[in-house]
Design a protein around this motif. Structure first.
Motif, PDB file in Angstrom:
ATOM      1  N   ARG A 135       0.835  -1.212   0.000  1.00 15.07           N
ATOM      2  CA  ARG A 135       0.000   0.000   0.000  1.00 15.07           C
ATOM      3  C   ARG A 135       0.865   1.255   0.000  1.00 15.07           C
ATOM      4  O   ARG A 135       0.499   2.273  -0.584  1.00 15.07           O
ATOM      5  N   MET A 136       2.020   1.185   0.637  1.00  9.60           N
ATOM      6  CA  MET A 136       2.918   2.342   0.636  1.00  9.60           C
ATOM      7  C   MET A 136       3.437   2.634  -0.767  1.00  9.60           C
ATOM      8  O   MET A 136       3.590   3.796  -1.151  1.00  9.60           O
ATOM      9  N   ARG A 160       0.619   4.391  -2.488  1.00  6.93           N
ATOM     10  CA  ARG A 160       0.482   5.761  -2.003  1.00  6.93           C
ATOM     11  C   ARG A 160       1.600   6.662  -2.512  1.00  6.93           C
ATOM     12  O   ARG A 160       1.398   7.868  -2.704  1.00  6.93           O
ATOM     13  N   GLU A 213       0.516   7.664  -5.920  1.00  8.76           N
ATOM     14  CA  GLU A 213      -0.595   8.610  -5.814  1.00  8.76           C
ATOM     15  C   GLU A 213      -0.105   9.998  -5.411  1.00  8.76           C
ATOM     16  O   GLU A 213      -0.602  11.020  -5.905  1.00  8.76           O
ATOM     17  N   LEU A 214       0.895  10.037  -4.532  1.00  7.23           N
ATOM     18  CA  LEU A 214       1.462  11.319  -4.119  1.00  7.23           C
ATOM     19  C   LEU A 214       2.136  12.014  -5.301  1.00  7.23           C
ATOM     20  O   LEU A 214       1.963  13.230  -5.500  1.00  7.23           O
ATOM     21  N   THR A 253      -0.525  13.404  -7.539  1.00 10.50           N
ATOM     22  CA  THR A 253      -1.148  14.580  -6.939  1.00 10.50           C
ATOM     23  C   THR A 253      -0.299  15.827  -7.172  1.00 10.50           C
ATOM     24  O   THR A 253      -0.803  16.889  -7.540  1.00 10.50           O
ATOM     25  N   LYS A 299      -2.836  15.118   3.472  1.00 11.06           N
ATOM     26  CA  LYS A 299      -3.648  13.925   3.704  1.00 11.06           C
ATOM     27  C   LYS A 299      -2.891  12.665   3.308  1.00 11.06           C
ATOM     28  O   LYS A 299      -2.906  11.656   4.029  1.00 11.06           O
ATOM     29  N   ARG A 300      -2.195  12.718   2.164  1.00 14.91           N
ATOM     30  CA  ARG A 300      -1.441  11.550   1.707  1.00 14.91           C
ATOM     31  C   ARG A 300      -0.207  11.323   2.586  1.00 14.91           C
ATOM     32  O   ARG A 300       0.169  10.169   2.856  1.00 14.91           O
ATOM     33  N   ALA A 359      -1.288   9.533   5.683  1.00 15.97           N
ATOM     34  CA  ALA A 359      -1.519   8.109   5.422  1.00 15.97           C
ATOM     35  C   ALA A 359      -0.197   7.348   5.396  1.00 15.97           C
ATOM     36  O   ALA A 359      -0.096   6.211   5.891  1.00 15.97           O
ATOM     37  N   PHE A 360       0.839   7.974   4.824  1.00 16.27           N
ATOM     38  CA  PHE A 360       2.169   7.380   4.825  1.00 16.27           C
ATOM     39  C   PHE A 360       2.663   7.177   6.254  1.00 16.27           C
ATOM     40  O   PHE A 360       3.197   6.119   6.602  1.00 16.27           O
ATOM     41  N   SER A 378       1.062   4.258   7.918  1.00 14.55           N
ATOM     42  CA  SER A 378       1.588   2.969   7.449  1.00 14.55           C
ATOM     43  C   SER A 378       2.934   2.659   8.094  1.00 14.55           C
ATOM     44  O   SER A 378       3.196   1.526   8.521  1.00 14.55           O
ATOM     45  N   TRP A 432      11.720   8.317   3.277  1.00 18.63           N
ATOM     46  CA  TRP A 432      10.411   8.922   3.430  1.00 18.63           C
ATOM     47  C   TRP A 432      10.512  10.321   4.037  1.00 18.63           C
ATOM     48  O   TRP A 432       9.820  11.235   3.613  1.00 18.63           O
TER      49      TRP A 432
END
Length: 223
Positions: free
Chosen positions: A63-64, A67, A70-71, A74, A92-93, A96-97, A100, A132
């Protein structure tokens, strides 16, 4: 006498077993195999728990990766003029990171989810965390218009590669646990066979043979 001619056990274990009642002998044999079986079942359950938790950690790491892409989308597709919406979407993203990463670090016994930590998986995880933190800073700068987003896709690709390395480290660990689980299952099969043979031998040596010797002795007394 006829009873003196009946063979008596000569070893220490044999004499000790001979001094025990039949019920005690059967309980001792059955209790030993029961304890070994319970230990094997407990080990199997624990290894299975490790595999389930590790598989959930692999899914969370996957999922990371999603994401991360997706980041990048965006930051690349949102119109630069709409800074407020962009900053809100990026925050928001990023949150979520962070969730996780915290989940992978701390685990979740309810799901269950936990990384099977070893030197390799811990090293890959710490490298992903360091990447990250760098991406997080760059993403906020891009959202605020303080930095170009052109190179961000490359940064995300590098980050995803490090996530892949973490996933591979977890999967290698799970592969070892899978081998342990198979070994335990084979051991339980062997234990079941040995238990059957042992119970058959116990029945023969503790019940049938003594009865046979007693019958023989009684027959000699009648002569």
């Amino acid at each position: 006498s006829a009873f003196d001619e009946v063979d008596m056990p000569t070893s220490r274990l044999g004499r000790r077993m001979a001094s025990m009642s039949l019920t005690s002998k059967l309980v001792a044999i059955g209790g030993t195999f029961f304890a070994v079986a319970m230990a094997s079942i407990a080990l199997t359950m624990w290894v299975t728990w490790q595999l389930v938790g590790g598989a959930a950690a692999v899914n969370e790491a996957g999922r990371m990766r999603m994401r991360g892409y997706e980041l990048a989308l965006t930051l690349n597709q949102t119109h630069p003029v709409d800074r407020t919406s962009l900053i809100h979407a990026v925050d928001k993203r990023l949150a979520a990171f962070d969730d996780s990463l915290s989940l992978l670090r701390e685990g979740d016994a309810v799901r269950p989810l936990f990384v099977p930590w070893d030197a390799d998986s811990r090293r890959q995880f710490e490298r992903a965390v360091a990447d990250w933190h760098d991406l997080q800073t760059k993403a906020r700068q891009i959202a605020k218009g303080e930095r170009s987003s052109e190179a961000f896709s490359v940064n995300i690709a590098e980050f995803v590669q490090h996530i892949d390395d973490l996933v591979w480290a977890i999967e290698r660990h799970l592969a070892r646990w899978t081998g342990v689980l198979h070994s335990v299952q084979v051991a339980m099969l062997v234990l079941a066979i040995l238990s059957s043979l042992a119970l058959f031998y116990a029945l023969k040596s503790l019940v049938l043979e003594p009865l046979s010797r007693l019958k023989l002795a009684l027959g000699r007394m009648e002569l």
